[in-house]
Design a protein around this motif. Structure first.
Motif, PDB file in Angstrom:
ATOM      1  N   TYR A 130       0.857  -1.181   0.000  1.00 23.95           N
ATOM      2  CA  TYR A 130       0.000   0.000   0.000  1.00 23.95           C
ATOM      3  C   TYR A 130       0.893   1.230   0.000  1.00 23.95           C
ATOM      4  CZ  TYR A 130      -3.747   3.155   1.680  1.00 23.95           C
ATOM      5  OH  TYR A 130      -4.667   4.166   1.830  1.00 23.95           O
ATOM      6  N   THR A 131       0.894   1.970  -1.102  1.00 21.03           N
ATOM      7  CA  THR A 131       1.673   3.204  -1.214  1.00 21.03           C
ATOM      8  C   THR A 131       0.686   4.355  -1.113  1.00 21.03           C
ATOM      9  OG1 THR A 131       3.243   2.087  -2.650  1.00 21.03           O
ATOM     10  CG2 THR A 131       3.314   4.480  -2.635  1.00 21.03           C
ATOM     11  N   PHE A 132       0.881   5.244  -0.161  1.00 20.68           N
ATOM     12  CA  PHE A 132      -0.155   6.243   0.115  1.00 20.68           C
ATOM     13  C   PHE A 132       0.442   7.594   0.468  1.00 20.68           C
ATOM     14  CE2 PHE A 132       1.038   4.148   4.016  1.00 20.68           C
ATOM     15  CZ  PHE A 132       1.127   5.168   4.935  1.00 20.68           C
ATOM     16  N   ASN A 133      -0.416   8.592   0.420  1.00 23.16           N
ATOM     17  CA  ASN A 133      -0.117   9.935   0.908  1.00 23.16           C
ATOM     18  C   ASN A 133      -1.117  10.253   2.009  1.00 23.16           C
ATOM     19  OD1 ASN A 133       2.071  11.151  -0.693  1.00 23.16           O
ATOM     20  ND2 ASN A 133       0.706  10.773  -2.414  1.00 23.16           N
ATOM     21  N   TRP A 134      -0.718  11.108   2.926  1.00 25.57           N
ATOM     22  CA  TRP A 134      -1.607  11.587   3.988  1.00 25.57           C
ATOM     23  C   TRP A 134      -2.276  12.866   3.512  1.00 25.57           C
ATOM     24  CZ3 TRP A 134      -3.243   9.246   8.244  1.00 25.57           C
ATOM     25  CH2 TRP A 134      -2.475   8.232   8.805  1.00 25.57           C
ATOM     26  N   PHE A 135      -3.595  12.963   3.722  1.00 21.91           N
ATOM     27  CA  PHE A 135      -4.361  14.143   3.343  1.00 21.91           C
ATOM     28  C   PHE A 135      -5.149  14.657   4.546  1.00 21.91           C
ATOM     29  CE2 PHE A 135      -3.852  11.726  -0.527  1.00 21.91           C
ATOM     30  CZ  PHE A 135      -3.588  12.681  -1.489  1.00 21.91           C
ATOM     31  N   ASN A 136      -5.315  15.974   4.628  1.00 17.39           N
ATOM     32  CA  ASN A 136      -6.260  16.563   5.567  1.00 17.39           C
ATOM     33  C   ASN A 136      -7.645  16.406   4.945  1.00 17.39           C
ATOM     34  OD1 ASN A 136      -4.257  17.460   7.383  1.00 17.39           O
ATOM     35  ND2 ASN A 136      -3.863  19.225   6.062  1.00 17.39           N
ATOM     36  N   PRO A 147       5.670  10.032  -0.525  1.00 16.03           N
ATOM     37  CA  PRO A 147       4.644   9.015  -0.235  1.00 16.03           C
ATOM     38  C   PRO A 147       5.198   7.926   0.687  1.00 16.03           C
ATOM     39  CG  PRO A 147       5.311   8.925  -2.537  1.00 16.03           C
ATOM     40  CD  PRO A 147       6.028  10.069  -1.924  1.00 16.03           C
ATOM     41  N   ARG A 148       4.306   7.292   1.427  1.00 13.14           N
ATOM     42  CA  ARG A 148       4.671   6.264   2.389  1.00 13.14           C
ATOM     43  C   ARG A 148       4.256   4.892   1.867  1.00 13.14           C
ATOM     44  NH1 ARG A 148       5.330   9.948   6.721  1.00 13.14           N
ATOM     45  NH2 ARG A 148       5.962  11.787   5.592  1.00 13.14           N
TER      46      ARG A 148
END
Length: 155
Positions: A130-136, A147-148
């Motif tokens: 799972y490759t993701f970004n954090w969003f508000n 990305p994490r």
């Protein structure tokens, strides 16, 4: 000197054009060729959404490049689109959405602190990446340049 070189290149180009034109082969009678009939390909159906297979499964985080999501935690995805963990450190509510190969996990901290992680999920056998970004919640991204990644093992 430059001008002489350009004139020489122009003369060479003209000679090559004349040479190729003179060598064409039109002595034989040619049969008119018709292009082969193209069979229209039926539209391909999209592959079923990979994350949709998450409902009713538990995945253990085996590695993480995110400081806030620790290896060893298990995530259980429920039919009602909620996620529970086996960690006493995560007492927040979690929900998820799956569209195509994109997984969105919403962290319900409460009030204005809600945020979500979103990105592609790839499942191969019992392993998922799972490759993701954090969003508000307003859509602004906290990790757009960094990305994490989580590696998950199906339990």
């Amino acid at each position: 000197m430059k001008t002489l070189r350009y004139v020489g290149m122009a003369v060479l180009a003209i000679m090559l054009c004349v040479n190729f034109t003179a060598c064409s082969d039109d002595d034989e009678e040619k049969q008119p060729t018709t292009p082969p009939e193209e069979t229209p390909t039926p539209p391909q159906e999209e592959t079923p959404a990979t994350p949709a297979t998450l409902a009713g499964t538990t995945w253990k985080i085996t590695s993480s490049t995110d400081d806030g999501v620790f290896p060893g935690i298990s995530l259980t995805f429920h039919e009602d689109k909620t996620v529970t963990t086996d960690s006493p450190d995560f007492t927040v509510g979690l929900t998820y959405e799956a569209k195509g190969n994109t997984l969105k996990i919403v962290w319900l901290w409460g009030g204005a602190y809600n945020e979500y992680m979103e990105g592609p999920l790839t499942i191969e056998g019992n392993t998922a990446t799972y490759t993701f970004n954090w969003f508000n919640m307003d859509g602004s991204c906290n990790t757009i340049d960094d990305p994490r990644t989580l590696t998950l093992q199906k339990q």
